[in-house]
Enzyme design. Structure first.
Site, mmCIF file in Angstrom:
data_model
loop_
_atom_site.group_PDB
_atom_site.id
_atom_site.type_symbol
_atom_site.label_atom_id
_atom_site.label_comp_id
_atom_site.label_asym_id
_atom_site.label_seq_id
_atom_site.Cartn_x
_atom_site.Cartn_y
_atom_site.Cartn_z
ATOM 1 N N GLY A 252 -56.034 -9.664 -8.469
ATOM 2 C CA GLY A 252 -55.146 -8.771 -9.197
ATOM 3 C C GLY A 252 -53.721 -8.608 -8.718
ATOM 4 O O GLY A 252 -52.908 -8.011 -9.433
ATOM 5 N N PRO A 295 -58.085 -13.824 -5.597
ATOM 6 C CA PRO A 295 -56.838 -13.934 -6.345
ATOM 7 C C PRO A 295 -56.822 -15.158 -7.264
ATOM 8 O O PRO A 295 -57.331 -16.223 -6.901
ATOM 9 C CB PRO A 295 -55.803 -14.117 -5.236
ATOM 10 C CG PRO A 295 -56.560 -14.815 -4.139
ATOM 11 C CD PRO A 295 -57.935 -14.222 -4.187
ATOM 12 N N ARG A 297 -53.962 -15.314 -10.238
ATOM 13 C CA ARG A 297 -52.547 -15.374 -10.590
ATOM 14 C C ARG A 297 -51.656 -15.622 -9.368
ATOM 15 O O ARG A 297 -50.775 -16.490 -9.402
ATOM 16 C CB ARG A 297 -52.156 -14.043 -11.255
ATOM 17 C CG ARG A 297 -50.795 -14.056 -11.921
ATOM 18 C CD ARG A 297 -50.385 -12.631 -12.334
ATOM 19 N NE ARG A 297 -51.419 -11.937 -13.069
ATOM 20 C CZ ARG A 297 -51.527 -11.907 -14.396
ATOM 21 N NH1 ARG A 297 -50.656 -12.530 -15.150
ATOM 22 N NH2 ARG A 297 -52.499 -11.236 -14.987
ATOM 23 N N ARG A 334 -48.988 -15.586 -23.719
ATOM 24 C CA ARG A 334 -48.944 -14.308 -23.018
ATOM 25 C C ARG A 334 -47.963 -13.288 -23.610
ATOM 26 O O ARG A 334 -48.193 -12.096 -23.534
ATOM 27 C CB ARG A 334 -48.702 -14.516 -21.527
ATOM 28 C CG ARG A 334 -49.855 -15.282 -20.878
ATOM 29 C CD ARG A 334 -49.816 -15.287 -19.357
ATOM 30 N NE ARG A 334 -50.044 -13.960 -18.820
ATOM 31 C CZ ARG A 334 -49.100 -13.121 -18.427
ATOM 32 N NH1 ARG A 334 -47.831 -13.495 -18.476
ATOM 33 N NH2 ARG A 334 -49.400 -11.929 -17.975
ATOM 34 N N TYR A 338 -49.752 -10.025 -24.741
ATOM 35 C CA TYR A 338 -49.505 -8.852 -23.887
ATOM 36 C C TYR A 338 -48.051 -8.386 -23.900
ATOM 37 O O TYR A 338 -47.705 -7.434 -23.190
ATOM 38 C CB TYR A 338 -49.842 -9.161 -22.419
ATOM 39 C CG TYR A 338 -51.097 -9.959 -22.184
ATOM 40 C CD1 TYR A 338 -52.350 -9.437 -22.505
ATOM 41 C CD2 TYR A 338 -51.044 -11.234 -21.628
ATOM 42 C CE1 TYR A 338 -53.503 -10.165 -22.263
ATOM 43 C CE2 TYR A 338 -52.192 -11.966 -21.383
ATOM 44 C CZ TYR A 338 -53.424 -11.436 -21.711
ATOM 45 O OH TYR A 338 -54.554 -12.155 -21.472
ATOM 46 N N CYS A 365 -46.852 -21.797 -37.079
ATOM 47 C CA CYS A 365 -46.606 -21.060 -38.311
ATOM 48 C C CYS A 365 -47.078 -19.630 -38.120
ATOM 49 O O CYS A 365 -48.130 -19.233 -38.632
ATOM 50 C CB CYS A 365 -47.339 -21.718 -39.463
ATOM 51 S SG CYS A 365 -46.670 -23.335 -39.796
ATOM 52 N N TYR A 395 -52.845 -18.586 -16.215
ATOM 53 C CA TYR A 395 -53.189 -18.121 -17.566
ATOM 54 C C TYR A 395 -52.290 -18.723 -18.647
ATOM 55 O O TYR A 395 -51.967 -18.068 -19.634
ATOM 56 C CB TYR A 395 -53.167 -16.579 -17.623
ATOM 57 C CG TYR A 395 -54.082 -15.955 -16.590
ATOM 58 C CD1 TYR A 395 -55.465 -16.110 -16.691
ATOM 59 C CD2 TYR A 395 -53.592 -15.251 -15.504
ATOM 60 C CE1 TYR A 395 -56.318 -15.570 -15.730
ATOM 61 C CE2 TYR A 395 -54.434 -14.702 -14.539
ATOM 62 C CZ TYR A 395 -55.785 -14.863 -14.664
ATOM 63 O OH TYR A 395 -56.627 -14.336 -13.719
#
Ligand code: LLP
Length: 436
Positions: A252, A295, A297, A334, A338, A365, A395
């Site tokens: 995280g 971990p 990311r 992403r 998000y 599109c 990601y």
């Protein structure tokens, strides 16, 4: 001249051209085509070593670092992780298959996810999975059954929901009581599943796991999670006599996508967590369990950069400007998912003024196919120019899609001045290869 946000040490500017991992991004794009995911191998290794070094310092040999391979899963990365001596977190039979293909020893793998099928469980056991991180009662029963069929005792951790809000975006917040993941302490379900696990003849309960969220900057979150989990462990020990051997605190730690975000000092953070855990265990009168971090990311994110070719540049007077690229939400979903911030830079002519604001958009599109809004850009940007998005190692490839039948970009590894293709570009034939 614009102030170029060099958000990670592996980004530099030479002769007004953008360099990544010491290599000229323009030349790389020419050689490998665009869009392309570039990955800085040394940065990945450096991040692995940061975690491993910090854990050894904080806990001696009594700790593990697992790479959460959902962040970016392809054969080469499991080889690198194996070479660096890290464990892995896998979440599907697909990730297991990829790890196996890379010769990754599955006994060092932890199988997560909230809904493993019987086939997943059987496949993992047959290939010698180290641990299941068991999410719920049905899954515990299924693992017990598959282990019994094979006459083995399967190591597991139980995923516990500590009831902590990590203050990140909702889609990646996983530690709150109403989460779809794990069993909550607050509702008594964590104790219930622990008692049940201890009664299963083919289950070896090694300890507990929690993961409160992703892209977390507040280091206090890990102290609170450790506090809740250790208190739970002490409570269970007092009630049942069971002493947990392992505590996995999940992943995280946040990374920097834009200059306004901090760069977290992972080693410093883990030092703090280590000190806290030792004091807390002494206070609770329990032995310090083996501590794991997983971990994803923060291992790969800033080791990645995507380079695109600009297509149309559309100016709508009085409204806004669009710069379209030859990728988009298919290689980076992403922002669409998000609203994540990104830095976007041209790869050449970096001495020009960034005198235009634009939306950098993809070729799908779909109006929501946006890499980023309000991006400062030289106003003479034109078709054929290249632009780059840093921090795309986590990601991005793993969440890429073939929407609009767009092939996925290759992954090109950069290593000490050399480069090589780790994942080749998808072809149109690849796209139709599954159609009967
Ligand atoms: N462990 C567990 C159980 C997890 O669920 C995750 C991430 C990790 C470890 C690794 O977390 P990290 O260190 O990467 O933050 N697609 C989202 C991120 C989803 C994270 C899912 N779980 C994004 O692009 O931001």
């Amino acid at each position: 001249m614009a102030d170029i946000p060099l958000i990670c040490e592996n980004i530099s500017v030479k002769n007004n051209t953008l360099y990544f991992a010491g290599q000229n991004t323009e030349l790389l794009a020419k050689r490998y085509g665009t869009p392309v995911y570039l990955m800085d191998e040394n940065r990945i290794r450096e991040r692995c070593r940061t975690y491993l070094g910090a854990l050894i310092e904080a806990f001696g040999g009594n700790a593990k670092a697992l790479y959460a391979s959902k962040a970016c899963s392809f054969k080469r990365i499991y080889e690198i992780i194996k070479e660096e001596g890290m464990g892995v977190d896998v979440v599907s039979s697909g990730e297991i298959r990829t790890a196996l293909k890379a010769g990754y020893p599955l006994e060092n793998a932890y199988f997560h996810s909230n809904n493993k099928t019987d086939a997943d469980i059987a496949y993992a056991i047959e290939n010698g999975i180290g641990y299941f991180v068991t999410d719920n009662v049905e899954e515990l029963t299924a693992v017990q059954n598959e282990a019994a069929k094979r006459g083995i005792r399967q190591k597991i951790l139980l995923r516990i929901t500590p009831g902590i809000d990590p203050h990140t975006y909702a889609a990646v917040s996983t530690g709150k009581v109403d989460s779809k993941f794990g069993s909550a302490i607050e509702t008594g379900q964590a104790e219930e599943i622990t008692r049940m696990a201890l009664q299963q003849p083919n289950i070896d309960l090694a300890g507990f796991h929690c993961h409160v969220g992703s892209q977390v900057f507040d280091s206090d979150v890990y102290l609170r999670a450790a506090d809740v989990m250790l208190t739970f462990i002490a409570d269970i020990a007092a009630k049942t006599g069971y002493a947990a051997r392992e505590l996995d605190l999940g992943g995280g730690y946040g990374v920097r996508y834009v200059a306004e975000q901090p760069q977290i000092d992972i080693a410093e953070n883990i030092r703090g967590v280590g000190k806290f855990i030792k004091e807390e265990c002494a206070q609770l009168g329990i032995a310090v369990p083996m501590i794991a971090f997983e971990p994803g990311r923060s291992i790969v994110a800033d080791a990645g950069m995507t380079v695109y070719t600009v297509g149309s540049v559309k100016r709508i007077p009085g409204y806004k400007n669009y710069v379209s690229v030859d990728g988009g939400m298919t290689d980076n979903v992403r922002f669409a998912m998000y609203g994540s911030p990104y830095t976007v830079l041209p790869t050449s002519g970096l001495d020009r003024p960034f005198d235009m604001k634009c939306s950098v958009v993809g070729r799908c599109c779909e109006s929501g196919d946006i890499i980023q809004n309000n991006v400062p850009m030289p106003s003479d940007i034109k078709r054929g120019d290249l632009i780059a998005t840093p921090t795309t190692g986590a990601y991005h490839y793993s969440m890429a899609s073939n929407y609009n039948r767009i092939p996925r970009p290759p992954i090109v590894m950069l290593n000490n001045g050399d480069s090589y293709v780790a994942v080749r570009r998808e072809t149109y034939d690849d796209l139709v290869s599954l159609d009967m």
